[in-house]
Write a protein that holds these residues in place. Structure first.
Motif, PDB file in Angstrom:
ATOM      1  N   HIS A   4     -10.947  -8.598  -5.199  1.00 38.94           N
ATOM      2  CA  HIS A   4     -10.561  -8.776  -3.781  1.00 38.94           C
ATOM      3  C   HIS A   4     -11.587  -9.726  -3.160  1.00 38.94           C
ATOM      4  O   HIS A   4     -12.759  -9.362  -3.034  1.00 38.94           O
ATOM      5  CB  HIS A   4     -10.565  -7.411  -3.079  1.00 38.94           C
ATOM      6  N   THR A  21       0.857  -1.190   0.000  1.00 38.27           N
ATOM      7  CA  THR A  21       0.000   0.000   0.000  1.00 38.27           C
ATOM      8  C   THR A  21       0.891   1.237   0.000  1.00 38.27           C
ATOM      9  O   THR A  21       2.047   1.200   0.448  1.00 38.27           O
ATOM     10  CB  THR A  21      -0.902   0.059   1.250  1.00 38.27           C
ATOM     11  N   GLU A  63      -7.603 -12.259   0.759  1.00 40.51           N
ATOM     12  CA  GLU A  63      -7.249 -11.819   2.125  1.00 40.51           C
ATOM     13  C   GLU A  63      -7.646 -12.846   3.183  1.00 40.51           C
ATOM     14  O   GLU A  63      -8.799 -13.298   3.241  1.00 40.51           O
ATOM     15  CB  GLU A  63      -7.927 -10.464   2.415  1.00 40.51           C
ATOM     16  N   VAL A  71       0.228  -3.917   4.102  1.00 44.00           N
ATOM     17  CA  VAL A  71       0.100  -2.493   4.404  1.00 44.00           C
ATOM     18  C   VAL A  71       1.504  -2.013   4.778  1.00 44.00           C
ATOM     19  O   VAL A  71       2.127  -2.544   5.705  1.00 44.00           O
ATOM     20  CB  VAL A  71      -0.908  -2.279   5.557  1.00 44.00           C
ATOM     21  N   LYS A 106      -9.381  -1.234  -7.619  1.00 44.01           N
ATOM     22  CA  LYS A 106      -9.637  -2.501  -6.910  1.00 44.01           C
ATOM     23  C   LYS A 106     -11.047  -2.482  -6.339  1.00 44.01           C
ATOM     24  O   LYS A 106     -11.491  -1.458  -5.814  1.00 44.01           O
ATOM     25  CB  LYS A 106      -8.630  -2.729  -5.781  1.00 44.01           C
ATOM     26  N   ILE A 108       0.829  -8.947  -0.720  1.00 39.71           N
ATOM     27  CA  ILE A 108       0.644  -7.516  -0.451  1.00 39.71           C
ATOM     28  C   ILE A 108       0.599  -7.311   1.059  1.00 39.71           C
ATOM     29  O   ILE A 108       0.093  -8.164   1.783  1.00 39.71           O
ATOM     30  CB  ILE A 108      -0.637  -6.949  -1.123  1.00 39.71           C
ATOM     31  N   ASP A 138      -8.437   2.068  -4.590  1.00 39.67           N
ATOM     32  CA  ASP A 138      -9.381   1.144  -3.940  1.00 39.67           C
ATOM     33  C   ASP A 138     -10.770   1.773  -3.872  1.00 39.67           C
ATOM     34  O   ASP A 138     -10.937   2.839  -3.255  1.00 39.67           O
ATOM     35  CB  ASP A 138      -8.847   0.888  -2.514  1.00 39.67           C
ATOM     36  N   VAL A 196      -6.813  -9.890  -5.151  1.00 42.11           N
ATOM     37  CA  VAL A 196      -6.310  -9.957  -3.774  1.00 42.11           C
ATOM     38  C   VAL A 196      -7.106 -11.042  -3.046  1.00 42.11           C
ATOM     39  O   VAL A 196      -8.324 -11.126  -3.194  1.00 42.11           O
ATOM     40  CB  VAL A 196      -6.494  -8.591  -3.055  1.00 42.11           C
ATOM     41  N   GLY A 247      -4.867   1.859  -0.801  1.00 40.38           N
ATOM     42  CA  GLY A 247      -5.930   1.091  -0.156  1.00 40.38           C
ATOM     43  C   GLY A 247      -6.830   1.996   0.670  1.00 40.38           C
ATOM     44  O   GLY A 247      -6.396   3.024   1.195  1.00 40.38           O
ATOM     45  N   ASP A 248      -8.084   1.547   0.818  1.00 38.44           N
ATOM     46  CA  ASP A 248      -8.956   2.308   1.725  1.00 38.44           C
ATOM     47  C   ASP A 248      -8.554   2.055   3.186  1.00 38.44           C
ATOM     48  O   ASP A 248      -9.087   2.678   4.100  1.00 38.44           O
ATOM     49  CB  ASP A 248     -10.440   2.005   1.475  1.00 38.44           C
ATOM     50  N   SER A 249      -7.552   1.190   3.377  1.00 43.11           N
ATOM     51  CA  SER A 249      -6.936   1.054   4.702  1.00 43.11           C
ATOM     52  C   SER A 249      -6.292   2.363   5.130  1.00 43.11           C
ATOM     53  O   SER A 249      -5.891   2.515   6.284  1.00 43.11           O
ATOM     54  CB  SER A 249      -5.895  -0.070   4.704  1.00 43.11           C
ATOM     55  N   LEU A 309      -0.889  -0.121  -4.065  1.00 48.99           N
ATOM     56  CA  LEU A 309      -2.333  -0.030  -3.839  1.00 48.99           C
ATOM     57  C   LEU A 309      -2.616   1.152  -2.922  1.00 48.99           C
ATOM     58  O   LEU A 309      -2.117   1.200  -1.792  1.00 48.99           O
ATOM     59  CB  LEU A 309      -2.857  -1.317  -3.186  1.00 48.99           C
ATOM     60  N   ILE A 317      -2.767 -11.745   1.195  1.00 45.68           N
ATOM     61  CA  ILE A 317      -2.436 -10.998   2.424  1.00 45.68           C
ATOM     62  C   ILE A 317      -2.934 -11.863   3.580  1.00 45.68           C
ATOM     63  O   ILE A 317      -4.125 -12.147   3.688  1.00 45.68           O
ATOM     64  CB  ILE A 317      -3.006  -9.558   2.440  1.00 45.68           C
ATOM     65  N   TYR A 320       0.001   5.699   0.444  1.00 46.25           N
ATOM     66  CA  TYR A 320      -1.108   6.643   0.633  1.00 46.25           C
ATOM     67  C   TYR A 320      -0.735   8.071   0.256  1.00 46.25           C
ATOM     68  O   TYR A 320      -1.567   8.966   0.308  1.00 46.25           O
ATOM     69  CB  TYR A 320      -1.572   6.639   2.096  1.00 46.25           C
TER      70      TYR A 320
HETATM   71  O1  KIV Z   1      -7.123  -1.393   1.718  1.00 48.38           O
HETATM   72  C1  KIV Z   1      -6.128  -2.129   1.681  1.00 48.38           C
HETATM   73  O2  KIV Z   1      -5.027  -1.763   2.094  1.00 48.38           O
HETATM   74  C2  KIV Z   1      -6.289  -3.459   1.136  1.00 48.38           C
HETATM   75  C3  KIV Z   1      -5.138  -4.394   1.252  1.00 48.38           C
HETATM   76  C4  KIV Z   1      -4.940  -4.776   2.650  1.00 48.38           C
HETATM   77  C5  KIV Z   1      -5.250  -5.546   0.354  1.00 48.38           C
HETATM   78  O3  KIV Z   1      -7.325  -3.787   0.635  1.00 48.38           O
END
Ligand code: KIV
Length: 256
Positions: free
Chosen positions: A136, A21, A180, A213, A112, A211, A82, A178, A42-44, A40, A201, A23
């Motif tokens: 995913h 990931t 998970e 974070v 994604k 993958i 994402d 992905v 990611g929405d994380s 990625l 993951i 950001y």
């Molecule tokens: O949002 C994210 O970081 C993810 C990954 C953990 C695959 O979807």
């Protein structure tokens, strides 16, 4: 050379694919220089850097803001945005609009989407519109309030469902998927059953790629998931650096 969805897909069975990931521009540069094939957004980002309890509160505007910051690093790695919570279930014109924003405003090369067989028709239409999609399946963090964060693929019934989801996403035209927190013993069968790379993951070694974070890998999150072995302790080291500087500031006689 820039990684494309096609070059990434072609790595299946050739060598493991490295994904992380990112950001913002800083984390994109770290992951890129570290050798990631795919970044990625990611929405994380919600629970990792924005202080949200989970990914449910993440919006399109937040995602575009962060995706554009990653794209400004001009990485050779493929940039994937994402799609936030539940938006894949909107009408197709709206979904197309979200995906278009990721590519046009965010500078991503792909989107994604969390979800399996039920989303395959929408994925096929996006792919037909020229939007590369990464699937995913397995544990879906956006469904935390519906299904929790439980490990998947532990029963024969769940394995059949997972297989159907991954195959449907692949047949809809996704370039990778992905997977998970799926039982590691089941992953080789799942990887063999789909024509596209599986990016795991917390799903063990039987995947075409991995993958994580980035913040978990670098020791920036207080409690990384149990499957992550941090390769650095940047939070601890940063706090120590700030303390050293604060100490010098507070001792007027010391050098700054
Ligand atoms: O949002 C994210 O970081 C993810 C990954 C953990 C695959 O979807």
């Amino acid at each position: 050379m820039k990684t494309t969805t096609r070059s990434l897909r072609a790595l299946k069975g050739v060598r493991p694919i490295v994904c992380l990931t990112a950001y913002d521009t800083v984390t994109a540069r770290i992951a890129e220089e570290g050798g990631a094939d795919l970044l990625l957004v990611g929405d994380s980002v919600g629970n990792t850097v924005l202080g949200l309890p989970d990914t449910v509160g993440v919006t399109m505007d937040m995602m575009i803001h962060h995706t554009a910051a990653v794209a400004r690093a001009k990485p050779a790695a493929l940039v994937v945005g994402d799609l936030p919570f539940a938006l894949a279930h909107d009408s197709f014109p709206k979904l197309l609009g979200y995906a278009r924003r990721f590519l046009q405003e965010g500078g991503a090369q792909a989107v994604k989407i969390e979800g399996g067989a039920t989303l395959a028709p929408a994925i096929a239409k996006l792919v037909d519109a020229g939007i590369p999609v990464m699937g995913h399946v397995g544990l879906l963090p956006q469904r935390v309030h519906a299904a929790g964060y439980r490990r998947r693929g532990l029963t024969a019934e769940d394995q059949v469902r997972l297989l159907a989801d991954a195959v449907a996403v692949a047949e809809a035209g996704a370039f990778a998927v992905v997977v998970e927190c799926v039982d590691a013993k089941f992953m080789p069968a799942l990887t063999a059953a789909v024509a596209i790379p599986t990016i795991g993951i917390g799903s063990g070694q039987g995947c075409d790629g991995q993958i994580l974070v980035l913040h978990d890998l670098l020791g920036l999150t207080p409690q990384p998931p149990p499957f992550v072995r941090p390769e650095a302790h940047l939070h601890r080291d940063a706090v120590a650096a700030v303390r050293r500087w604060a100490g010098r500031v507070r001792r007027p006689s010391s050098r700054r």
